[in-house]
Design a protein around this motif. Structure first.
Motif, PDB file in Angstrom:
ATOM      1  N   TYR A  37      -8.353   2.826  -3.155  1.00  0.00           N
ATOM      2  CA  TYR A  37      -7.172   3.254  -3.914  1.00  0.00           C
ATOM      3  C   TYR A  37      -7.177   2.709  -5.340  1.00  0.00           C
ATOM      4  CZ  TYR A  37      -4.761   5.410  -0.012  1.00  0.00           C
ATOM      5  OH  TYR A  37      -4.406   6.243   1.016  1.00  0.00           O
ATOM      6  N   PHE A  43      -6.567  11.644  -5.008  1.00  0.00           N
ATOM      7  CA  PHE A  43      -6.184  13.053  -4.956  1.00  0.00           C
ATOM      8  C   PHE A  43      -6.990  13.882  -5.946  1.00  0.00           C
ATOM      9  CE2 PHE A  43      -2.617  10.572  -3.605  1.00  0.00           C
ATOM     10  CZ  PHE A  43      -2.127  11.256  -2.516  1.00  0.00           C
ATOM     11  N   THR A  51      -0.997  16.268   1.037  1.00  0.00           N
ATOM     12  CA  THR A  51       0.203  15.719   1.663  1.00  0.00           C
ATOM     13  C   THR A  51       1.375  16.687   1.478  1.00  0.00           C
ATOM     14  OG1 THR A  51       0.703  14.580  -0.387  1.00  0.00           O
ATOM     15  CG2 THR A  51      -0.533  13.340   1.265  1.00  0.00           C
ATOM     16  N   PRO A  53       4.382  16.585  -0.048  1.00  0.00           N
ATOM     17  CA  PRO A  53       4.951  16.883  -1.378  1.00  0.00           C
ATOM     18  C   PRO A  53       4.022  17.740  -2.233  1.00  0.00           C
ATOM     19  CG  PRO A  53       4.540  14.507  -1.134  1.00  0.00           C
ATOM     20  CD  PRO A  53       4.273  15.131   0.188  1.00  0.00           C
ATOM     21  N   GLY A  86       4.135   3.907  -2.323  1.00  0.00           N
ATOM     22  CA  GLY A  86       2.951   4.770  -2.289  1.00  0.00           C
ATOM     23  C   GLY A  86       3.240   6.156  -2.810  1.00  0.00           C
ATOM     24  N   GLY A  88       1.732   8.248  -4.737  1.00  0.00           N
ATOM     25  CA  GLY A  88       0.663   9.226  -4.979  1.00  0.00           C
ATOM     26  C   GLY A  88       0.687   9.737  -6.404  1.00  0.00           C
ATOM     27  N   GLU A 116       3.092   0.634  -6.063  1.00  0.00           N
ATOM     28  CA  GLU A 116       1.824   1.359  -6.135  1.00  0.00           C
ATOM     29  C   GLU A 116       0.689   0.389  -6.447  1.00  0.00           C
ATOM     30  OE1 GLU A 116       0.706   4.728  -5.648  1.00  0.00           O
ATOM     31  OE2 GLU A 116      -1.015   3.377  -5.720  1.00  0.00           O
ATOM     32  N   ALA A 117      -0.375   0.454  -5.651  1.00  0.00           N
ATOM     33  CA  ALA A 117      -1.518  -0.434  -5.849  1.00  0.00           C
ATOM     34  C   ALA A 117      -2.515   0.144  -6.846  1.00  0.00           C
ATOM     35  CB  ALA A 117      -2.214  -0.671  -4.504  1.00  0.00           C
ATOM     36  N   LEU A 121      -3.432   6.031 -10.085  1.00  0.00           N
ATOM     37  CA  LEU A 121      -2.242   6.766  -9.661  1.00  0.00           C
ATOM     38  C   LEU A 121      -1.016   6.366 -10.475  1.00  0.00           C
ATOM     39  CD1 LEU A 121      -2.738   7.036  -5.803  1.00  0.00           C
ATOM     40  CD2 LEU A 121      -2.995   8.806  -7.530  1.00  0.00           C
ATOM     41  N   ASN A 154       6.349   8.505   1.964  1.00  0.00           N
ATOM     42  CA  ASN A 154       5.627   9.510   2.743  1.00  0.00           C
ATOM     43  C   ASN A 154       4.149   9.117   2.801  1.00  0.00           C
ATOM     44  OD1 ASN A 154       5.470  12.186   4.067  1.00  0.00           O
ATOM     45  ND2 ASN A 154       4.119  12.652   2.327  1.00  0.00           N
ATOM     46  N   GLU A 155       3.612   9.032   3.992  1.00  0.00           N
ATOM     47  CA  GLU A 155       2.205   8.659   4.182  1.00  0.00           C
ATOM     48  C   GLU A 155       1.849   7.370   3.434  1.00  0.00           C
ATOM     49  OE1 GLU A 155      -0.887  11.202   4.990  1.00  0.00           O
ATOM     50  OE2 GLU A 155       0.281  13.054   4.803  1.00  0.00           O
TER      51      GLU A 155
HETATM   52  N1  SAH Z   1       3.265   9.502  -0.905  1.00  0.00           N
HETATM   53  C1  SAH Z   1       2.192  10.240  -1.548  1.00  0.00           C
HETATM   54  C2  SAH Z   1       0.833   9.536  -1.434  1.00  0.00           C
HETATM   55  C3  SAH Z   1       0.339   9.108  -0.087  1.00  0.00           C
HETATM   56  S1  SAH Z   1      -1.250   8.294  -0.168  1.00  0.00           S
HETATM   57  C4  SAH Z   1       2.149  11.645  -0.995  1.00  0.00           C
HETATM   58  O1  SAH Z   1       2.790  11.916   0.012  1.00  0.00           O
HETATM   59  O2  SAH Z   1       1.467  12.495  -1.587  1.00  0.00           O
HETATM   60  C5  SAH Z   1      -0.840   6.595  -0.084  1.00  0.00           C
HETATM   61  C6  SAH Z   1      -0.236   6.010  -1.326  1.00  0.00           C
HETATM   62  O3  SAH Z   1       0.017   4.615  -1.080  1.00  0.00           O
HETATM   63  C7  SAH Z   1      -1.077   6.050  -2.583  1.00  0.00           C
HETATM   64  O4  SAH Z   1      -0.223   6.193  -3.690  1.00  0.00           O
HETATM   65  C8  SAH Z   1      -1.741   4.670  -2.560  1.00  0.00           C
HETATM   66  O5  SAH Z   1      -2.266   4.276  -3.789  1.00  0.00           O
HETATM   67  C9  SAH Z   1      -0.592   3.815  -2.084  1.00  0.00           C
HETATM   68  N2  SAH Z   1      -0.977   2.556  -1.430  1.00  0.00           N
HETATM   69  C10 SAH Z   1      -1.868   2.403  -0.423  1.00  0.00           C
HETATM   70  N3  SAH Z   1      -1.923   1.117  -0.023  1.00  0.00           N
HETATM   71  C11 SAH Z   1      -1.041   0.456  -0.804  1.00  0.00           C
HETATM   72  C12 SAH Z   1      -0.624  -0.906  -0.865  1.00  0.00           C
HETATM   73  N4  SAH Z   1      -1.140  -1.819  -0.056  1.00  0.00           N
HETATM   74  N5  SAH Z   1       0.320  -1.244  -1.776  1.00  0.00           N
HETATM   75  C13 SAH Z   1       0.855  -0.303  -2.597  1.00  0.00           C
HETATM   76  N6  SAH Z   1       0.501   0.996  -2.565  1.00  0.00           N
HETATM   77  C14 SAH Z   1      -0.433   1.373  -1.694  1.00  0.00           C
END
Ligand code: SAH
Length: 386
Positions: A37, A43, A51, A53, A86, A88, A116-117, A121, A154-155
């Motif tokens: 990530y 993406f 996903t 959205p 997260g 995205g 966000e990590a 993104l 979400n996800e």
């Molecule tokens: N919610 C978005 C993206 C899902 S993918 C959608 O539905 O389209 C997962 C997301 O979580 C990405 O933005 C990824 O960079 C973030 N993520 C994953 N592990 C993370 C962590 N440990 N801390 C913060 N963000 C994280």
């Protein structure tokens, strides 16, 4: 084949011995320099999954309606934190904000915060949300502590690492990652030492092209408390997953909401009841691959154990709503009415696109069977959609 994160993991294993799957997947996805990530836009052109959205604006619009309804149920706090974990590409938040523009007072009261990590993104989110001056965070710890928060995700939970336990002839053991080359030199590294000293307690499986192999190590007795009692006598090769990272996330979030007020909404693929099974998936260029291959280039995810998430939230005194299926959640928020409204001003082709999106979001063999859980404090009023 070598990637920076693969080299890092091999060095760690040489130093510290076999690596549990939680640590392994944590490094692969979110190592601060080399993680999947962190290094790339997952993406992007090489994007591996799509996903909700990204399928249709209607998804974010429904989540926006949910958040606004909840804000009213909380007594319209001003200011409050609207947090997405997260986010995205920022699409969900963008659609949610556009859909709630006309709700009196909502936009004046909200501050947009994003957990966000990924630097790549964050850039995309900055573009998508430039009108809303978002604040970014790497962890929950840096969020303001003096106002209520409404979290949407979400996800996100499926991207957090999990450990894997497996039943063997010797009982429950823990899956670990080893450097397969060590097998040729039984006295090399921690894994070699363990195999030499206790060969009956350690076994390794197939070597992968990455030079990594999988192994099993004894499970300390106290770790058995993580495995539900009903599974203690499960047959050989059964797998149970536990995500310390998701558990800690939910508990920390709930502790904050208890102090500051607020609510949370999580949507993900997973199961309602505790379940046996290996939910770790590695996706590389739209294909499922072995998790020990394409290390750092493949996206890894787990199935979310909603019963474990609910238990973590209840342990912090939260009210748990659901889980319900995404299909039911979106329909009860009025996605069908929204689709009809969009179709009124649409061309025939756009109408077809709206119908297709609707099917993808709500049909059980598409994303309709994703699960949705809501967490609230204090007020027992049920949030919309449950
Ligand atoms: N919610 C978005 C993206 C899902 S993918 C959608 O539905 O389209 C997962 C997301 O979580 C990405 O933005 C990824 O960079 C973030 N993520 C994953 N592990 C993370 C962590 N440990 N801390 C913060 N963000 C994280």
């Amino acid at each position: 084949m070598s990637t920076p994160v693969l080299d890092f993991i091999k060095k760690q294993i040489a130093l510290n011995g076999p690596m549990d799957m939680g640590t392994f997947t944590g490094h692969v996805l979110a190592h601060p320099k080399y993680g999947y990530y962190i290094r790339q836009d997952p993406f992007g052109a090489e994007g591996h999954f799509i996903t909700s959205p990204e399928i249709s604006q209607m998804f974010g619009e429904m989540i926006g309606a949910w958040a606004a309804d909840l804000w009213m149920k909380l007594g319209q706090p001003n200011p409050f934190i609207l947090l997405e974990a997260g986010p995205g590409r920022g699409t969900l938040m963008m659609d949610a904000l556009r859909a709630t523009k006309n709700i009196p007072g909502f936009h004046d009261a909200l501050e947009v915060h994003l957990l966000e990590a990924s630097p790549a993104l964050r850039k995309r989110q900055a573009k998508a949300l430039k009108d809303y001056q978002p604040h970014w965070h790497g962890t929950l710890e840096t969020l303001p502590r003096d106002k209520p928060l409404i979290l949407i995700a979400n996800e996100f939970l499926d991207a957090l690492p999990a450990r894997q336990f497996e039943v063997t002839e010797k009982g429950w053991m823990e899956r670990v990652v080893v450097v397969a080359e060590e097998k040729k030199n039984p006295f090399g590294g921690m894994a070699g030492v363990m195999r030499a000293l206790a060969p009956n307690l350690f076994s390794t499986g197939a070597e992968e092209e990455s030079g990594l192999g999988s192994g099993l190590v004894p499970l300390p007795r106290e770790m058995m408390t993580l495995i539900p009692k009903e599974f203690h006598e499960a047959p050989a090769e059964s797998v149970y997953e536990f995500s310390p990272a998701s558990h800690a996330f939910i508990r920390n979030l709930c502790a904050m909401m208890r102090e500051q007020g607020g609510a949370a909404l999580f949507i993900d693929y997973g199961h309602k009841e505790p379940k046996l099974g290996d939910g770790l998936r590695a996706i590389y260029r739209h294909k499922v691959v072995h998790p020990l291959t394409h290390v750092g280039d493949a996206d890894l995810s787990f199935h979310v154990d909603f019963s474990a998430m609910a238990a973590a939230a209840r342990a912090e005194g939260a009210h748990v709503h659901g889980p319900v299926e995404q299909r039911q959640f979106l329909k009860s928020l009025g996605i069908e009415v929204r689709a009809e409204a969009l179709k009124k001003n649409a061309t025939d082709m756009q109408k077809e696109d709206i119908d297709t999106a609707m099917r993808r979001l709500t049909e059980p063999d598409q994303m309709g069977n994703f699960l949705v859980i809501g967490l609230t404090y204090g007020s027992t009023e049920t949030p919309a959609g449950f």
